[in-house]
Design an enzyme around this catalytic site. Structure first.
Site, PDB file in Angstrom:
ATOM      1  N   ASP A   1       0.833  -1.199   0.000  1.00  0.00           N
ATOM      2  CA  ASP A   1       0.000   0.000   0.000  1.00  0.00           C
ATOM      3  C   ASP A   1       0.869   1.252   0.000  1.00  0.00           C
ATOM      4  O   ASP A   1       0.593   2.236  -0.699  1.00  0.00           O
ATOM      5  CB  ASP A   1      -0.921  -0.022   1.218  1.00  0.00           C
ATOM      6  CG  ASP A   1      -1.758   1.241   1.335  1.00  0.00           C
ATOM      7  OD1 ASP A   1      -2.674   1.429   0.505  1.00  0.00           O
ATOM      8  OD2 ASP A   1      -1.491   2.052   2.243  1.00  0.00           O
TER       9      ASP A   1
ATOM     10  N   GLU B   1      -1.920  -5.359  -3.756  1.00  0.00           N
ATOM     11  CA  GLU B   1      -0.994  -4.601  -2.919  1.00  0.00           C
ATOM     12  C   GLU B   1       0.063  -5.516  -2.310  1.00  0.00           C
ATOM     13  O   GLU B   1       1.241  -5.141  -2.212  1.00  0.00           O
ATOM     14  CB  GLU B   1      -1.763  -3.863  -1.823  1.00  0.00           C
ATOM     15  CG  GLU B   1      -2.585  -2.692  -2.344  1.00  0.00           C
ATOM     16  CD  GLU B   1      -3.311  -1.945  -1.254  1.00  0.00           C
ATOM     17  OE1 GLU B   1      -3.584  -0.739  -1.439  1.00  0.00           O
ATOM     18  OE2 GLU B   1      -3.611  -2.558  -0.193  1.00  0.00           O
TER      19      GLU B   1
END
Length: 241
Positions: free
Chosen positions: A51, A123
């Site tokens: 992320d 992610e």
């Protein structure tokens, strides 16, 4: 769903780089699978790392490529590109869902196509790439995968607000207002919604989500993508004549 053995060639080909097999398997291991198999490590720590990599790569790219945009517009575009909806669309284009290791319950409720799971896993793949190949390779992967959204105004708009963008595309093509039909399924504690959107006689697409709104957004994004592809084919055919 089978465990990764050595490498996952189709996925690696779609990603365009090599990732250490153990890290790739970890990135693809959802917590539901981990819990059902004796408490194996799962991908949430890699997701946390990925992320951060995603956010940095997209932020720098938008800043450098858009000197005329103010902070508010940059923030809006970044939010669209790193959203669950956008990441899930990217994950679907590379066939990520078929490689995710899921528990039986998640598999039965369509977890391999749930936007939240797809986005989180993507992610985690970014995080695994960072650890396996370094920060430059990870950021290049991010930019390569988000570039089609950045370069196409309709797809970028769809990532920001798929329902509004679909309505605008439908209006430009004289197809009227998109029509949504949503059907719930599953037990109350694990409700799943399937939305079907029809745009005139141009396209019908579906989306599955944990809420009515999410399912409609996913269906709208799928319809935007389909209409963008048909527009591109039409343009190519015209140019070839």
């Amino acid at each position: 769903m089978t465990a990764v053995t050595g490498t996952s060639p189709r996925l690696l080909e779609a990603l365009g780089l090599d990732i250490e097999p153990e890290l790739l398997q970890l990135a693809l291991t959802h917590r539901s699978y981990a819990y059902e198999n004796g408490g194996l490590p799962h991908n949430e720590r890699l997701e946390f790392l990925g992320d951060s990599i995603l956010g940095r790569a997209v932020t720098v790219m938008l800043y450098l490529e858009n000197p005329g945009l103010d902070e508010g517009e940059l923030a809006k575009r970044r939010a669209g590109l790193v959203s669950t909806v956008a990441l899930a669309e990217i994950a679907r284009t590379i066939g990520l869902g078929e490689h995710i290791l899921l528990g039986k319950g998640e598999m039965q409720t369509g977890g391999a196509d749930k936007s939240s799971i797809l986005a989180d896993t993507l992610e985690a793949v970014f995080g695994a790439t960072f650890l396996s190949a370094g920060s430059e390779a990870a950021e290049q992967l991010v930019l390569r995968l988000v570039r089609p959204l950045v370069d196409d105004p309709d797809r970028l708009g769809a990532a920001l607000d798929p329902k509004t963008t679909l309505q605008e595309i439908a209006a430009r093509r004289g197809a009227g207002v998109p029509v949504y039909v949503v059907a719930p399924s599953g037990p109350d504690h694990a409700r799943v919604f399937t939305a079907t959107v029809t745009v005139g006689n141009l396209v019908t697409e579906t989306g599955v989500g944990s809420s009515k709104k999410q399912a409609e957004m996913i269906a709208a994004l799928a319809a935007c993508t389909a209409l963008t592809k048909t527009r591109g084919r039409a343009a190519s055919a015209t140019a070839a004549k």
